[in-house]
Design an enzyme around this catalytic site. Structure first.
Site, PDB file in Angstrom:
ATOM      1  CB  SER A  70      -0.892   0.023   1.247  1.00  0.00           C
ATOM      2  OG  SER A  70      -0.107   0.291   2.407  1.00  0.00           O
ATOM      3  CG  ASP A  71       1.213   5.944  -1.236  1.00  0.00           C
ATOM      4  OD1 ASP A  71       2.182   6.062  -0.446  1.00  0.00           O
ATOM      5  OD2 ASP A  71       0.957   6.795  -2.105  1.00  0.00           O
ATOM      6  CD1 TRP A  72       4.717   4.876   5.187  1.00  0.00           C
ATOM      7  CD2 TRP A  72       4.641   3.800   3.232  1.00  0.00           C
ATOM      8  NE1 TRP A  72       5.771   3.980   5.157  1.00  0.00           N
ATOM      9  CE2 TRP A  72       5.749   3.298   3.975  1.00  0.00           C
ATOM     10  CE3 TRP A  72       4.395   3.257   1.981  1.00  0.00           C
ATOM     11  CZ2 TRP A  72       6.598   2.308   3.493  1.00  0.00           C
ATOM     12  CZ3 TRP A  72       5.235   2.265   1.495  1.00  0.00           C
ATOM     13  CH2 TRP A  72       6.319   1.803   2.249  1.00  0.00           C
ATOM     14  N   GLY A  73      -0.593   4.609   4.373  1.00  0.00           N
ATOM     15  CA  GLY A  73      -1.885   5.087   4.847  1.00  0.00           C
ATOM     16  C   GLY A  73      -3.004   4.934   3.843  1.00  0.00           C
ATOM     17  CB  ALA A  74      -3.093   3.730   0.385  1.00  0.00           C
TER      18      ALA A  74
END
Length: 755
Positions: A229-233
């Site tokens: 994941s993108d960070w926090g996605a």
């Protein structure tokens, strides 16, 4: 060789669930009892951002020193597969020295709008160029045993509401533009990981998009790594796991792990789904550790010089009346605070703590240039300072030439927000007026990560687009300004004359949490060339201190059926008096008009370096896919039949040579047959025409609008048009044709479509 499946059998449910999320911001979890190590990830599209224990996402805490190379906006302007591989390899070397296993990058998202705040980190508005360069970047990094994480998959084309916005894109546009920007890189370079985007795509978050992450990425393209994941996605963790998103970053404090474990225990998710995710993770984890040497280091000075060479090949000479190159004997007024405080990289998560930064002033001093420096404006404010401007104008009067160092301060473009206009800050605009009023020889050097408007372009003699040129930006600029090397970069994006000329203007950034990609496939030059909207500087544009002549365009065949390849050859001659590089561009123009298409599309390119008087034969290879459009109704790529034009040029608006080519494409498929099918949609299919003539022959005299279909003479434009758009059911209304006969006609037409 580890037996991964046996390891998975030995893991507890909690250990398997835990492996699917990070241990902290940049490291995965280890399972020490089974000998499963952690891996370290770090940002790094144009330079590493490796942090110590005080970790954060956006660089508030300093990262360890690393080489800051030019950002992707500049890298793409080199159009150099070779340079991108070299850069990737250098990043891999530095990653090994820092104990990193995966570098987060490159970013292959399409530059849909020049306003996107993160455009500096993306390659191009063109999917072919973007994907080819991304593949080279990945190959270079992974050649050093360090994984790449291709990002942000997919349609992450704005920062505004980026974590919630729903990108609404029709299937053909998605395939031909936004997915194509990733496709070649995945298929040819095999990145170890792919990073999913924050946004939603046609309703679903990319982090839990089954069709995107499994059906397309894995099943169609053959991706074998893991998705991070993108960070926090992450929206719903269990849904993400089922969709094909293996690793969530950063560490979610254990709650997500518990959700996965509970879903398996309660039977909502089969344990085999979790096992498959763990297997994909373990294969990359062990691959990364097995590839890491015991002792790794890198040569910081060698990498700085590589950054210098890449930067000067990435900068674009947009305009020049002969004022450049400068001569050592000239007195130069260097004006603008960017000369001493260069903007050499973008803002946000890719921010690099450079090993050193070489300014333009330092580079000019080292070459004993005759120059005088004036601040001219303050980077940290937009308001004009009359005293600074007056001092600059006074210095310009007493110089032979003025070099204005201008651009966008970091606060004007960054990850996290989009721009709202294309203008330079107000104090720089007034500085241009003040200097050009008194100095007829003025050069503008730009530092920016995306296009700007230039209503002042006619007031200056030369414009050098430096983009965000990395830590050696000063030396690279001096090399080009004084002619140590010839500029060779070419724009990988269109510079519009004004924001309103951009095709997405009315659809960007959307309304609320929805953005409609209403421009379809007509992004960037595809729009400008098709609708004849003159750009400020076109896609592929870039000047040189040399002159290149194009001659002897040849095709390896007169016709093409897609079964093999087609080779396009052209002779390029350096007719100038200095060594220089040219970027040869091949565009295809589909003149069949089978479906709405762009006037032309980039289908090949090559960078060639030539000595004065030297000629080189450049050969570019076309494949079936280069001639295809995506048929969403049939979920397949289709090659039309008819005439194409092969175009060779120095830019999208500087086509030097053309040659026509006849293409024998796919058989025209029948449309879906029902009573509302139009006659005109059937006329392209020989079998359908035969059936129609058989069924309608006896009523043709009743309907003049059938004349064209029946091959009769004497039909006029009105009747032809009415017949073309006549639904089959309407034949009954205008003739003695009956419902029973219509049913028999439909059955015979449907038989044609049966296998």
């Amino acid at each position: 060789m580890r037996d991964v499946k046996t390891l998975i059998e030995q893991m507890t449910l909690e250990e398997k669930a835990g492996l699917c999320s990070g241990d902290n911001f940049w490291r995965t979890k280890a399972v020490e009892r089974l000998g499963i190590p952690a891996i370290n990830l770090a940002d790094g599209p144009h330079g590493l951002r490796a942090q110590g224990e005080e970790q954060d996402h956006l660089g508030v805490n300093d990262s360890r020193p690393a080489t800051c190379f030019p950002t992707a906006a500049g890298l793409a302007s080199s159009w150099s597969v070779e340079r991108l591989e070299q850069l990737g390899a250098a990043l891999g070397d530095e990653a090994r020295a820092e104990g990193l296993h995966v570098v987060l990058g490159p970013g292959a998202n399409i530059k849909r709008s020049p306003l996107c705040g993160r455009n500096f980190e993306y390659f191009s508005e063109d999917p072919l160029l973007s994907s080819q360069l991304a593949a080279a970047h990945i190959r270079g990094t992974q050649s050093r045993g360090v994984g790449s994480s291709l990002k942000h998959f997919a349609a992450n084309n704005q920062e505004h509401r980026r974590m919630s916005v729903d990108a609404r894109i029709d299937e053909r546009t998605l395939r031909e533009i936004y997915l194509a920007s990733f496709e070649h890189a995945v298929k040819e370079a095999h990145p170890w990981t792919v990073m999913c985007a924050y946004n939603r795509l046609n309703g679903d978050y990319c982090s839990e998009h089954q069709r995107l992450l499994t059906d397309i990425l894995r099943d169609e393209w053959g991706f074998e790594g893991f998705v991070v994941s993108d960070w926090g996605a992450v929206n719903e963790r269990v849904s993400g796991l089922e969709a094909g998103m293996e690793l969530e970053m950063p560490a979610p404090v254990g709650e997500r792990d518990a959700q996965i474990a509970a879903a398996v225990r309660e039977g909502r998710v089969e344990e085999a789904v979790l096992d498959q995710a763990v297997e994909r993770l373990l294969r990359i984890i062990f691959k990364a550790h097995d590839a890491r040497p015991e002792h790794a280091a890198f040569d910081a000075e060698a990498h700085h010089q590589l950054a210098r060479h890449i930067a000067r090949e990435s900068m674009v000479l947009l305009q020049n009346d002969g004022t450049l190159p400068l001569k050592n004997t000239q007195r130069v007024a260097v004006i603008g605070e960017f000369a001493e405080r260069p903007r050499y990289q973008g803002g946000g998560s890719s921010h690099v703590n450079a090993t050193r930064v070489e300014t333009l002033l330092e580079a000019l001093e080292s070459r004993d240039a005759r120059f005088n420096y004036l601040k001219g404006f303050e980077i940290d404010r937009d308001a004009s300072d009359q005293q600074l401007e007056q001092d600059a104008a006074t210095a310009a009067v007493h110089a032979d030439v003025a070099v204005l160092c201008l651009g966008l301060p970091e606060r004007h473009e960054s990850e996290g927000y989009d721009r709202t206009h294309l203008n330079l800050p107000a104090n720089q605009l007034t500085l241009i007026e003040a200097v050009t009023r008194v100095q007829p020889n003025t050069v503008v050097v730009l530092a920016n990560g995306a296009p700007i408007a230039m209503p002042w372009a006619g007031q200056v003699n030369a414009i050098l687009e430096g983009y965000l040129g990395g830590q050696a930006i000063g030396a690279a600029l001096a090399d080009l300004l004084y002619g140590e090397v010839s500029p060779s970069g070419k724009l990988a994006e269109t510079f519009p004359q004004r924001l309103e000329d951009n095709p997405v203007h009315l659809n960007f950034p959307g309304q609320g949490d929805v953005v409609n990609y209403g421009e379809g496939i007509f992004v960037g030059y595809r729009y400008h060339d098709t609708h004849d909207v003159a750009p400020l500087f076109p896609f592929g544009h870039g000047l040189s201190y040399a002159r290149f002549d194009y001659a002897s365009l040849t095709l390896s065949a007169d016709t093409f059926d897609g079964q093999d390849t087609l080779t396009v050859g052209v002779d390029i001659t350096n007719s100038g008096d200095r060594k220089a590089s040219e970027i040869v561009q091949l565009y295809l123009s589909d003149q069949t008009q089978t479906v709405p298409v762009a006037a032309q599309a980039l289908r090949g390119f090559d960078r060639v370096t030539l000595a004065p008087g030297e000629t080189s034969r450049v050969e570019l290879v076309l494949t079936r896919r280069d001639f295809c459009w995506y048929d969403a109704e049939r979920a397949d790529w289709r090659m039309p039949t008819g005439t194409f034009e092969v175009r060779i040029g120095a830019s999208s608006r500087d086509i030097r040579l053309t040659q026509r080519l006849e293409v024998q494409g796919d058989a025209t498929p029948l449309p879906v047959i029902d009573r509302n099918t139009l006659l005109g949609d059937l006329k392209a299919h020989d079998g359908a025409v035969r059936v129609l003539r058989e069924h309608l022959a006896d009523i043709a005299d009743e309907l003049p609008m059938l004349n064209a279909l029946m091959g009769r003479e004497g039909s006029d434009d009105l009747m032809n048009a009415m017949g073309h758009y006549l639904p089959l059911r309407a034949i009954i209304s205008f003739s003695s044709f009956t419902e029973a006969r219509l049913e028999r006609l439909l059955k015979d037409l449907e038989t044609l479509a049966s296998p």
